[in-house]
Design a protein around this motif. Structure first.
Motif, PDB file in Angstrom:
ATOM      1  N   GLU A 190       0.849  -1.176   0.000  1.00 37.68           N
ATOM      2  CA  GLU A 190       0.000   0.000   0.000  1.00 37.68           C
ATOM      3  C   GLU A 190       0.894   1.239   0.000  1.00 37.68           C
ATOM      4  O   GLU A 190       2.060   1.188   0.395  1.00 37.68           O
ATOM      5  N   THR A 191       0.340   2.333  -0.447  1.00 44.06           N
ATOM      6  CA  THR A 191       1.102   3.569  -0.577  1.00 44.06           C
ATOM      7  C   THR A 191       0.430   4.680   0.217  1.00 44.06           C
ATOM      8  O   THR A 191      -0.790   4.810   0.200  1.00 44.06           O
ATOM      9  N   ASP A 192       1.241   5.470   0.907  1.00 38.64           N
ATOM     10  CA  ASP A 192       0.751   6.659   1.586  1.00 38.64           C
ATOM     11  C   ASP A 192       1.108   7.872   0.730  1.00 38.64           C
ATOM     12  O   ASP A 192       2.182   7.927   0.126  1.00 38.64           O
ATOM     13  N   PHE A 193       0.205   8.840   0.682  1.00 41.32           N
ATOM     14  CA  PHE A 193       0.427  10.076  -0.058  1.00 41.32           C
ATOM     15  C   PHE A 193       0.581  11.190   0.975  1.00 41.32           C
ATOM     16  O   PHE A 193      -0.373  11.543   1.659  1.00 41.32           O
ATOM     17  N   ILE A 194       1.798  11.715   1.077  1.00 42.93           N
ATOM     18  CA  ILE A 194       2.151  12.614   2.169  1.00 42.93           C
ATOM     19  C   ILE A 194       2.428  14.009   1.617  1.00 42.93           C
ATOM     20  O   ILE A 194       3.262  14.187   0.724  1.00 42.93           O
ATOM     21  N   ASP A 195       1.718  14.997   2.161  1.00 41.17           N
ATOM     22  CA  ASP A 195       1.891  16.387   1.758  1.00 41.17           C
ATOM     23  C   ASP A 195       3.155  16.965   2.380  1.00 41.17           C
ATOM     24  O   ASP A 195       3.425  16.760   3.568  1.00 41.17           O
ATOM     25  N   VAL A 196       3.914  17.687   1.565  1.00 39.30           N
ATOM     26  CA  VAL A 196       5.173  18.293   2.000  1.00 39.30           C
ATOM     27  C   VAL A 196       5.153  19.767   1.597  1.00 39.30           C
ATOM     28  O   VAL A 196       4.644  20.122   0.527  1.00 39.30           O
ATOM     29  N   VAL A 197       5.708  20.613   2.448  1.00 40.75           N
ATOM     30  CA  VAL A 197       5.835  22.035   2.145  1.00 40.75           C
ATOM     31  C   VAL A 197       7.286  22.452   2.363  1.00 40.75           C
ATOM     32  O   VAL A 197       7.927  22.021   3.319  1.00 40.75           O
ATOM     33  N   ALA A 198       7.798  23.246   1.427  1.00 39.24           N
ATOM     34  CA  ALA A 198       9.160  23.791   1.541  1.00 39.24           C
ATOM     35  C   ALA A 198       9.067  25.311   1.449  1.00 39.24           C
ATOM     36  O   ALA A 198       8.205  25.842   0.740  1.00 39.24           O
ATOM     37  N   TRP A 199       9.957  25.981   2.159  1.00 45.81           N
ATOM     38  CA  TRP A 199       9.930  27.443   2.236  1.00 45.81           C
ATOM     39  C   TRP A 199      11.219  28.049   1.693  1.00 45.81           C
ATOM     40  O   TRP A 199      12.256  27.406   1.658  1.00 45.81           O
ATOM     41  N   ARG A 200      11.142  29.292   1.276  1.00 50.40           N
ATOM     42  CA  ARG A 200      12.250  30.162   0.886  1.00 50.40           C
ATOM     43  C   ARG A 200      13.093  29.577  -0.255  1.00 50.40           C
ATOM     44  O   ARG A 200      12.563  29.195  -1.272  1.00 50.40           O
ATOM     45  N   LYS A 201      14.398  29.547  -0.106  1.00 45.62           N
ATOM     46  CA  LYS A 201      15.300  29.086  -1.166  1.00 45.62           C
ATOM     47  C   LYS A 201      15.047  27.612  -1.510  1.00 45.62           C
ATOM     48  O   LYS A 201      15.079  27.228  -2.677  1.00 45.62           O
ATOM     49  N   LEU A 202      14.789  26.803  -0.499  1.00 35.13           N
ATOM     50  CA  LEU A 202      14.492  25.392  -0.751  1.00 35.13           C
ATOM     51  C   LEU A 202      13.230  25.257  -1.604  1.00 35.13           C
ATOM     52  O   LEU A 202      13.167  24.417  -2.500  1.00 35.13           O
ATOM     53  N   ALA A 203      12.233  26.095  -1.363  1.00 36.07           N
ATOM     54  CA  ALA A 203      11.003  26.073  -2.158  1.00 36.07           C
ATOM     55  C   ALA A 203      11.302  26.361  -3.623  1.00 36.07           C
ATOM     56  O   ALA A 203      10.780  25.688  -4.523  1.00 36.07           O
ATOM     57  N   GLU A 204      12.141  27.340  -3.880  1.00 35.64           N
ATOM     58  CA  GLU A 204      12.497  27.687  -5.257  1.00 35.64           C
ATOM     59  C   GLU A 204      13.303  26.575  -5.925  1.00 35.64           C
ATOM     60  O   GLU A 204      13.070  26.236  -7.086  1.00 35.64           O
ATOM     61  N   THR A 205      14.224  25.976  -5.184  1.00 33.87           N
ATOM     62  CA  THR A 205      15.034  24.885  -5.728  1.00 33.87           C
ATOM     63  C   THR A 205      14.158  23.691  -6.098  1.00 33.87           C
ATOM     64  O   THR A 205      14.305  23.107  -7.177  1.00 33.87           O
ATOM     65  N   VAL A 206      13.243  23.334  -5.222  1.00 34.44           N
ATOM     66  CA  VAL A 206      12.339  22.208  -5.483  1.00 34.44           C
ATOM     67  C   VAL A 206      11.482  22.493  -6.709  1.00 34.44           C
ATOM     68  O   VAL A 206      11.366  21.671  -7.615  1.00 34.44           O
ATOM     69  N   ALA A 207      10.876  23.670  -6.758  1.00 35.63           N
ATOM     70  CA  ALA A 207       9.973  24.009  -7.858  1.00 35.63           C
ATOM     71  C   ALA A 207      10.700  24.076  -9.193  1.00 35.63           C
ATOM     72  O   ALA A 207      10.144  23.688 -10.224  1.00 35.63           O
ATOM     73  N   ASN A 208      11.940  24.534  -9.194  1.00 33.17           N
ATOM     74  CA  ASN A 208      12.687  24.698 -10.439  1.00 33.17           C
ATOM     75  C   ASN A 208      13.368  23.429 -10.933  1.00 33.17           C
ATOM     76  O   ASN A 208      13.767  23.370 -12.098  1.00 33.17           O
ATOM     77  N   ASN A 209      13.524  22.426 -10.066  1.00 35.65           N
ATOM     78  CA  ASN A 209      14.313  21.255 -10.451  1.00 35.65           C
ATOM     79  C   ASN A 209      13.582  19.918 -10.386  1.00 35.65           C
ATOM     80  O   ASN A 209      14.111  18.918 -10.867  1.00 35.65           O
ATOM     81  N   LEU A 210      12.416  19.878  -9.773  1.00 31.17           N
ATOM     82  CA  LEU A 210      11.715  18.600  -9.630  1.00 31.17           C
ATOM     83  C   LEU A 210      10.434  18.592 -10.440  1.00 31.17           C
ATOM     84  O   LEU A 210       9.863  19.638 -10.736  1.00 31.17           O
ATOM     85  N   SER A 211       9.999  17.390 -10.783  1.00 37.86           N
ATOM     86  CA  SER A 211       8.755  17.218 -11.519  1.00 37.86           C
ATOM     87  C   SER A 211       8.145  15.880 -11.135  1.00 37.86           C
ATOM     88  O   SER A 211       8.760  15.074 -10.419  1.00 37.86           O
ATOM     89  N   LYS A 212       6.948  15.648 -11.619  1.00 43.99           N
ATOM     90  CA  LYS A 212       6.211  14.426 -11.328  1.00 43.99           C
ATOM     91  C   LYS A 212       7.084  13.196 -11.600  1.00 43.99           C
ATOM     92  O   LYS A 212       7.774  13.116 -12.605  1.00 43.99           O
TER      93      LYS A 212
END
Length: 133
Positions: free
Chosen positions: A45-67
């Motif tokens: 079974e799989t759990d779907f876990i919500d994650v939030v990142a802030w500031r520089k880490l938020a920008e790095t995640v958004a600019n470098n990661l995808s589905k």
């Protein structure tokens, strides 16, 4: 006291980055994390876990990661309450990321091949001069 979460999973969708009114970057994403055991049917079974990142880490995640990307998240569990649109009081649990490590490489674009220019080099059509015989 200790509040520490370590997760390894895959993004179920592209990260969603926004900015607060004060201009602080915040990115939300969801990780699919398999449970370490199987159910009665022998399936994981799989759990779907919500994650939030802030500031520089938020920008790095958004600019470098995808589905579909595999990541490790180190952070803390945060439980918050809010009023839903129907007037009921609800709780939401999410992981606030301190670090996000990329555990795989970005997938290559379709139609690209490895070459001297790197993984994203366009495949050039062959000519008669390219054929060695």
């Amino acid at each position: 006291m200790l509040n520490r979460i370590i997760l390894i999973g895959r993004l179920v969708a592209d990260p969603d980055m926004r900015y607060t009114q004060s201009g602080t970057a915040v990115t939300h994403f969801t990780l699919a994390v398999d449970r370490p055991f199987t159910n009665q049917q022998g399936e994981r079974e799989t759990d779907f876990i919500d994650v939030v990142a802030w500031r520089k880490l938020a920008e790095t995640v958004a600019n470098n990661l995808s589905k579909g990307r595999l990541v490790a998240v180190d952070g803390r569990l945060q439980v918050r309450t809010y009023d839903a649109s129907d007037g009921t009081r609800r709780k939401a649990a999410e992981v606030v990321a301190d670090t996000v490590r990329f555990l795989d490489s970005p997938r290559r674009q379709e139609g690209a091949r490895e070459g001297a220019a790197g993984d994203d080099a366009e495949a050039a059509p062959l000519t008669e001069d390219d054929v060695p015989f």
